[in-house]
Design an enzyme around this catalytic site. Structure first.
Site, PDB file in Angstrom:
ATOM      1  N   ARG A 165       0.830  -1.218   0.000  1.00  9.39           N
ATOM      2  CA  ARG A 165       0.000   0.000   0.000  1.00  9.39           C
ATOM      3  C   ARG A 165       0.868   1.273   0.000  1.00  9.39           C
ATOM      4  NH1 ARG A 165      -3.006  -3.736  -0.547  1.00  9.39           N
ATOM      5  NH2 ARG A 165      -5.094  -3.975   0.337  1.00  9.39           N
ATOM      6  N   SER A 239     -10.177  -0.651   3.987  1.00 10.00           N
ATOM      7  CA  SER A 239      -9.389  -0.895   5.200  1.00 10.00           C
ATOM      8  C   SER A 239      -8.873   0.429   5.733  1.00 10.00           C
ATOM      9  CB  SER A 239      -8.202  -1.797   4.898  1.00 10.00           C
ATOM     10  OG  SER A 239      -8.629  -3.034   4.409  1.00 10.00           O
ATOM     11  N   GLU A 335      -4.003   3.363   7.060  1.00  5.22           N
ATOM     12  CA  GLU A 335      -3.780   3.267   5.616  1.00  5.22           C
ATOM     13  C   GLU A 335      -4.368   4.477   4.897  1.00  5.22           C
ATOM     14  OE1 GLU A 335      -5.655   1.444   1.982  1.00  5.22           O
ATOM     15  OE2 GLU A 335      -5.351  -0.302   3.280  1.00  5.22           O
TER      16      GLU A 335
HETATM   17  N1  EPU Z   1     -10.545 -11.074  10.344  1.00  8.21           N
HETATM   18  C1  EPU Z   1     -11.172 -11.189  11.570  1.00  8.21           C
HETATM   19  N2  EPU Z   1     -12.102 -10.249  11.910  1.00  8.21           N
HETATM   20  C2  EPU Z   1     -12.445  -9.243  11.090  1.00  8.21           C
HETATM   21  C3  EPU Z   1     -11.807  -9.117   9.826  1.00  8.21           C
HETATM   22  C4  EPU Z   1     -10.848 -10.072   9.474  1.00  8.21           C
HETATM   23  O1  EPU Z   1     -10.899 -12.099  12.346  1.00  8.21           O
HETATM   24  O2  EPU Z   1     -13.303  -8.442  11.462  1.00  8.21           O
HETATM   25  C5  EPU Z   1      -9.596 -12.124   9.939  1.00  8.21           C
HETATM   26  C6  EPU Z   1     -10.242 -13.030   8.900  1.00  8.21           C
HETATM   27  O3  EPU Z   1     -10.920 -14.069   9.480  1.00  8.21           O
HETATM   28  C7  EPU Z   1      -9.054 -13.527   8.103  1.00  8.21           C
HETATM   29  C8  EPU Z   1      -8.075 -12.373   8.190  1.00  8.21           C
HETATM   30  O4  EPU Z   1      -8.492 -11.544   9.266  1.00  8.21           O
HETATM   31  O5  EPU Z   1      -8.492 -14.653   8.711  1.00  8.21           O
HETATM   32  C9  EPU Z   1      -7.969 -11.585   6.902  1.00  8.21           C
HETATM   33  O6  EPU Z   1      -9.220 -10.998   6.574  1.00  8.21           O
HETATM   34  P1  EPU Z   1      -9.622 -10.587   5.065  1.00  8.21           P
HETATM   35  O7  EPU Z   1      -9.393 -11.737   4.148  1.00  8.21           O
HETATM   36  O8  EPU Z   1     -10.968  -9.985   5.115  1.00  8.21           O
HETATM   37  O9  EPU Z   1      -8.543  -9.506   4.636  1.00  8.21           O
HETATM   38  P2  EPU Z   1      -7.842  -8.320   5.418  1.00  8.21           P
HETATM   39  O10 EPU Z   1      -6.440  -8.689   5.699  1.00  8.21           O
HETATM   40  O11 EPU Z   1      -8.669  -7.877   6.563  1.00  8.21           O
HETATM   41  C10 EPU Z   1      -6.865  -7.244   3.235  1.00  8.21           C
HETATM   42  C11 EPU Z   1      -6.806  -5.914   2.557  1.00  8.21           C
HETATM   43  C12 EPU Z   1      -8.116  -5.607   1.845  1.00  8.21           C
HETATM   44  C13 EPU Z   1      -8.371  -6.712   0.829  1.00  8.21           C
HETATM   45  C14 EPU Z   1      -8.402  -8.055   1.557  1.00  8.21           C
HETATM   46  C15 EPU Z   1      -8.541  -9.225   0.614  1.00  8.21           C
HETATM   47  C16 EPU Z   1      -5.273  -4.543   3.841  1.00  8.21           C
HETATM   48  C17 EPU Z   1      -5.105  -3.391   4.770  1.00  8.21           C
HETATM   49  N3  EPU Z   1      -6.520  -4.872   3.522  1.00  8.21           N
HETATM   50  O12 EPU Z   1      -7.841  -7.171   4.273  1.00  8.21           O
HETATM   51  O13 EPU Z   1      -7.944  -4.388   1.145  1.00  8.21           O
HETATM   52  O14 EPU Z   1      -9.599  -6.514   0.152  1.00  8.21           O
HETATM   53  O15 EPU Z   1      -7.161  -8.239   2.279  1.00  8.21           O
HETATM   54  O16 EPU Z   1      -7.353  -9.424  -0.081  1.00  8.21           O
HETATM   55  O17 EPU Z   1      -4.270  -5.101   3.394  1.00  8.21           O
HETATM   56  C18 EPU Z   1      -8.177  -2.041   1.387  1.00  8.21           C
HETATM   57  O18 EPU Z   1      -6.950  -1.951   1.297  1.00  8.21           O
HETATM   58  O19 EPU Z   1      -8.897  -1.005   1.503  1.00  8.21           O
HETATM   59  C19 EPU Z   1      -8.812  -3.336   1.367  1.00  8.21           C
HETATM   60  C20 EPU Z   1     -10.128  -3.509   1.548  1.00  8.21           C
END
Ligand code: EPU
Length: 339
Positions: A165, A239, A335
């Site tokens: 990012r 995010s 972010e």
């Molecule tokens: N999780 C939780 N609780 C929550 C949210 C997530 O326990 O409320 C756990 C999930 O169970 C999972 C892990 O966290 O094991 C990852 O969650 P998720 O796959 O939803 O992805 P993320 O890491 O929370 C990142 C990006 C998103 C992108 C998704 C999918 C960042 C900051 N965010 O989110 O990007 O869509 O992966 O690849 O890297 C953005 O940058 O605005 C964005 C939405």
């Protein structure tokens, strides 16, 4: 080029925060952009370049300077070889519109990046990423106007210094350039990336027997719609925090203290933690502070349920940050750009 005064910005930021720009202009070409930058009301030290407004939180109501919305559009194929097509898009094109255009032609590489809010210029600005793919993997080059020197420069991937990012445009060269166009290198014979668990699951639910850029895009859209709030309905900027990196030793320690903590090993030996998990475990998921809230389905996303001010959302983010630091000893980093 018309320059507006006291222009409302509420519909130009996906958080839906009420703010006003002292001056506002919407250049739709490089020539118009150059014209605005020469206007005496433009001040290089105090200005703001808006794209889709999807990674931004206004904490001030009155922005006492010129805000410029980049509306440079256009999509064209600029070259082609045996394996790749090179697609150039104006920085003011809607990102998902570009994704749909490429999927319609069967070009591969950005299907996993479907439905990311914002404009094309944000792609390189913050190396957007989702579901196992990062923007930098499909990037070929970009053009940007150097504001002070009034000339167009070309950047290749190395010059953009992409990180998680991150890019040179968010760091060393912050405020120096306006990105005008971006050229992507896409595959004529797509190579599918379904490594991200949720995609494979969703394709199964969809009963998609044959993989295609269209089916993967559909799966990604379904996943996003099921988890992430639509900014047209509930204000948000995706995010709000980055997923923080810790050392392998710290992760091992955290695992002994916190059962089920989610981390992904990185190539550099460190571990990326799921900030959403940390925030949820700290008790924030679904909580509100006035109209500002932590989303009930994805704790990494802060939302505006209606009339929240930027200051209230920032205050909520500070409380989340403090409580994650206190519980896990991990400092989250925002972010979203705070203005
Ligand atoms: N999780 C939780 N609780 C929550 C949210 C997530 O326990 O409320 C756990 C999930 O169970 C999972 C892990 O966290 O094991 C990852 O969650 P998720 O796959 O939803 O992805 P993320 O890491 O929370 C990142 C990006 C998103 C992108 C998704 C999918 C960042 C900051 N965010 O989110 O990007 O869509 O992966 O690849 O890297 C953005 O940058 O605005 C964005 C939405």
């Amino acid at each position: 080029m018309k320059i507006f005064e006291n222009h409302p910005l509420r519909t130009l930021n996906t958080f839906g925060i009420e703010a006003y720009a002292r001056y506002f202009a919407e250049p739709a070409s490089v020539a118009e952009l150059r014209g605005v930058l020469k206007d005496p009301r433009f001040n290089q030290a105090r200005n703001m370049i808006l794209g889709g407004g999807s990674n931004l939180l206004f904490t001030q109501t009155k922005l006492d300077y010129l805000v410029l919305k980049n509306n440079i559009t256009g999509i064209e194929k600029v070259k082609e070889d045996a394996d790749f097509v090179y697609i150039r898009a104006g920085a003011g094109e809607n990102w998902h519109g570009l994704v749909m255009h490429c999927i319609g032609k069967g070009y591969g590489g950005i299907e996993n990046l479907s439905l990311i809010p914002g404009n094309v210029g944000a792609g390189p600005m913050q190396n957007i990423g989702a579901y196992g793919v990062e923007f930098k993997e499909v990037f070929h080059e970009l053009e940007a106007l150097h504001i002070a020197e009034d000339h167009i420069e070309r950047f290749n991937a190395a010059q953009c210094r992409f990180g998680y990012r991150e890019s040179v445009f968010k760091r060393e060269a912050r405020g120096w350039y306006v990105i005008t166009s971006v050229t992507l290198r896409l595959r004529k014979k797509p190579v599918f990336n379904t490594a991200y668990g949720a995609i494979a699951k969703e394709l199964e639910v969809m009963g998609a027997t044959e993989l295609s850029v269209a089916s993967i895009s559909q799966a990604v859209c379904n996943i996003r719609r099921s988890k992430l709030p639509d900014p047209a309905v509930i204000g948000n900027a995706g995010s709000f925090f980055k997923n923080p990196e810790v050392s392998a030793e710290t992760f091992a320690l955290l695992q002994t203290g916190f059962l089920g903590i989610v981390g992904y090993p990185l190539d550099n030996g460190r571990v990326k933690l799921a900030a959403g998990w940390l925030i949820e475990q700290a008790g924030w998921k679904g909580r509100t502070l006035g109209d500002a809230g932590v989303h009930k389905l994805q704790a990494l996303v802060l939302v505006n349920y209606g009339k929240a001010t930027g200051k209230e959302i920032f205050e909520l983010s500070q409380q989340v940050l403090d409580s994650v630091l206190e519980k896990f000893g991990v400092r989250l980093e925002r972010e979203v750009n705070i203005v």
